[in-house]
Design a protein around this motif. Structure first.
Motif, PDB file in Angstrom:
ATOM      1  N   SER A   1       0.858  -1.173   0.000  1.00  0.00           N
ATOM      2  CA  SER A   1       0.000   0.000   0.000  1.00  0.00           C
ATOM      3  C   SER A   1       0.898   1.228   0.000  1.00  0.00           C
ATOM      4  O   SER A   1       2.050   1.158   0.442  1.00  0.00           O
ATOM      5  CB  SER A   1      -0.881  -0.020   1.256  1.00  0.00           C
ATOM      6  OG  SER A   1      -1.447   1.231   1.483  1.00  0.00           O
TER       7      SER A   1
ATOM      8  N   ARG B   1      -2.016  -0.802  -4.839  1.00  0.00           N
ATOM      9  CA  ARG B   1      -3.311  -0.316  -5.309  1.00  0.00           C
ATOM     10  C   ARG B   1      -3.573   1.033  -4.657  1.00  0.00           C
ATOM     11  O   ARG B   1      -3.580   1.149  -3.436  1.00  0.00           O
ATOM     12  CB  ARG B   1      -4.418  -1.293  -4.957  1.00  0.00           C
ATOM     13  CG  ARG B   1      -5.769  -0.801  -5.395  1.00  0.00           C
ATOM     14  CD  ARG B   1      -6.769  -1.929  -5.449  1.00  0.00           C
ATOM     15  NE  ARG B   1      -8.067  -1.421  -5.851  1.00  0.00           N
ATOM     16  CZ  ARG B   1      -8.485  -1.372  -7.095  1.00  0.00           C
ATOM     17  NH1 ARG B   1      -7.713  -1.802  -8.057  1.00  0.00           N
ATOM     18  NH2 ARG B   1      -9.689  -0.904  -7.381  1.00  0.00           N
TER      19      ARG B   1
ATOM     20  N   ARG C   1      -5.932   3.969  -3.567  1.00  0.00           N
ATOM     21  CA  ARG C   1      -7.346   4.137  -3.235  1.00  0.00           C
ATOM     22  C   ARG C   1      -7.680   5.622  -3.200  1.00  0.00           C
ATOM     23  O   ARG C   1      -6.876   6.434  -2.742  1.00  0.00           O
ATOM     24  CB  ARG C   1      -7.625   3.524  -1.873  1.00  0.00           C
ATOM     25  CG  ARG C   1      -7.466   2.025  -1.860  1.00  0.00           C
ATOM     26  CD  ARG C   1      -8.105   1.468  -0.601  1.00  0.00           C
ATOM     27  NE  ARG C   1      -8.108   0.026  -0.651  1.00  0.00           N
ATOM     28  CZ  ARG C   1      -7.245  -0.746  -0.022  1.00  0.00           C
ATOM     29  NH1 ARG C   1      -6.282  -0.208   0.709  1.00  0.00           N
ATOM     30  NH2 ARG C   1      -7.329  -2.050  -0.118  1.00  0.00           N
ATOM     31  N   GLY C   2      -8.860   5.934  -3.671  1.00  0.00           N
ATOM     32  CA  GLY C   2      -9.349   7.314  -3.589  1.00  0.00           C
ATOM     33  C   GLY C   2      -8.415   8.310  -4.240  1.00  0.00           C
ATOM     34  O   GLY C   2      -8.061   8.192  -5.411  1.00  0.00           O
TER      35      GLY C   2
ATOM     36  N   GLN D   1      -5.300   8.855  -3.493  1.00  0.00           N
ATOM     37  CA  GLN D   1      -3.885   8.477  -3.415  1.00  0.00           C
ATOM     38  C   GLN D   1      -3.208   8.507  -4.782  1.00  0.00           C
ATOM     39  O   GLN D   1      -2.010   8.733  -4.874  1.00  0.00           O
ATOM     40  CB  GLN D   1      -3.726   7.068  -2.828  1.00  0.00           C
ATOM     41  CG  GLN D   1      -4.019   6.977  -1.364  1.00  0.00           C
ATOM     42  CD  GLN D   1      -3.872   5.547  -0.855  1.00  0.00           C
ATOM     43  OE1 GLN D   1      -3.851   4.596  -1.642  1.00  0.00           O
ATOM     44  NE2 GLN D   1      -3.777   5.393   0.452  1.00  0.00           N
TER      45      GLN D   1
ATOM     46  N   ARG E   1      -5.310   2.144 -11.630  1.00  0.00           N
ATOM     47  CA  ARG E   1      -5.128   2.496 -10.219  1.00  0.00           C
ATOM     48  C   ARG E   1      -4.055   1.648  -9.550  1.00  0.00           C
ATOM     49  O   ARG E   1      -3.848   1.743  -8.338  1.00  0.00           O
ATOM     50  CB  ARG E   1      -6.445   2.340  -9.450  1.00  0.00           C
ATOM     51  CG  ARG E   1      -7.474   3.369  -9.827  1.00  0.00           C
ATOM     52  CD  ARG E   1      -8.558   3.429  -8.757  1.00  0.00           C
ATOM     53  NE  ARG E   1      -9.198   4.724  -8.722  1.00  0.00           N
ATOM     54  CZ  ARG E   1      -8.740   5.792  -8.074  1.00  0.00           C
ATOM     55  NH1 ARG E   1      -7.610   5.716  -7.419  1.00  0.00           N
ATOM     56  NH2 ARG E   1      -9.402   6.922  -8.085  1.00  0.00           N
ATOM     57  N   ASN E   2      -3.392   0.785 -10.311  1.00  0.00           N
ATOM     58  CA  ASN E   2      -2.361  -0.099  -9.757  1.00  0.00           C
ATOM     59  C   ASN E   2      -0.977   0.285 -10.270  1.00  0.00           C
ATOM     60  O   ASN E   2      -0.829   0.694 -11.414  1.00  0.00           O
ATOM     61  CB  ASN E   2      -2.619  -1.554 -10.153  1.00  0.00           C
ATOM     62  CG  ASN E   2      -3.898  -2.081  -9.564  1.00  0.00           C
ATOM     63  OD1 ASN E   2      -4.277  -1.702  -8.467  1.00  0.00           O
ATOM     64  ND2 ASN E   2      -4.572  -2.947 -10.301  1.00  0.00           N
TER      65      ASN E   2
END
Length: 166
Positions: A86, A116, A118-119, A121, A154-155
């Motif tokens: 993360s 990954r 999120r939001g 980030q 997103r990754n």
């Protein structure tokens, strides 16, 4: 094509030792093969006239399948294991993921490291890139970075291959 499947009028015949027997009719070549208790096998159909060889076709097929089995037995199947990080991962969590990745690399597998986002980030992808860089730095004695960190949607992914043992 073997024996009666050969439909050419004339063929160049080679015996089982590789010696040229010359050009003859297919019928003569079949008789010669039958006399020696061998099969007539077409090995070069595009040549003019086609080249046929006298051989024990059943034995040839058996040895060929035996070689293929041996090749399959000796090959190493490499699978890709995944370790997910993360962007906001803590040090202890990185240690756990690092140990798992080392175990995978020692088993001979490749490791795909994924972050990954999120939001929001994703707007700070440089933080994720820094985490990847630190992870790659830690694992460099066990594996080589095969594919540098790359953002896909997103990754962010990075591929690490095991280092060759001497």
């Amino acid at each position: 094509m073997i024996n009666e499947e050969i439909r050419d009028r004339e063929v160049r015949v080679v015996d089982q030792n590789g010696a040229q027997l010359g050009i003859m009719s297919t019928h003569q070549a079949l008789l010669l093969a039958e006399e020696r208790q061998l099969d007539l096998v077409k090995i070069a159909p595009q040549a003019r006239p086609p080249v046929c060889k006298l051989m024990d076709y059943g034995k040839y097929r058996f040895e060929q399948s035996k070689r293929e089995r041996e090749i399959r037995k000796n090959q190493k199947v490499i699978t890709i294991k995944e370790v997910r990080l993360s962007a906001t991962i803590e040090d202890h969590d990185v240690d756990v993921k690092f140990k798992n990745a080392v175990k995978f690399l020692k088993d001979g597998n490749k490791v795909k490291v994924t972050i990954r986002f999120r939001g929001r980030q994703i707007t700070h992808s440089e933080i994720g890139r820094e985490v990847m860089k630190q992870f790659a730095e830690r694992i460099k004695e066990y594996g080589n970075v095969e594919r540098a960190p790359l953002i896909e949607g997103r990754n962010m992914t990075m591929l690490i291959a095991p280092r060759e043992q001497n």
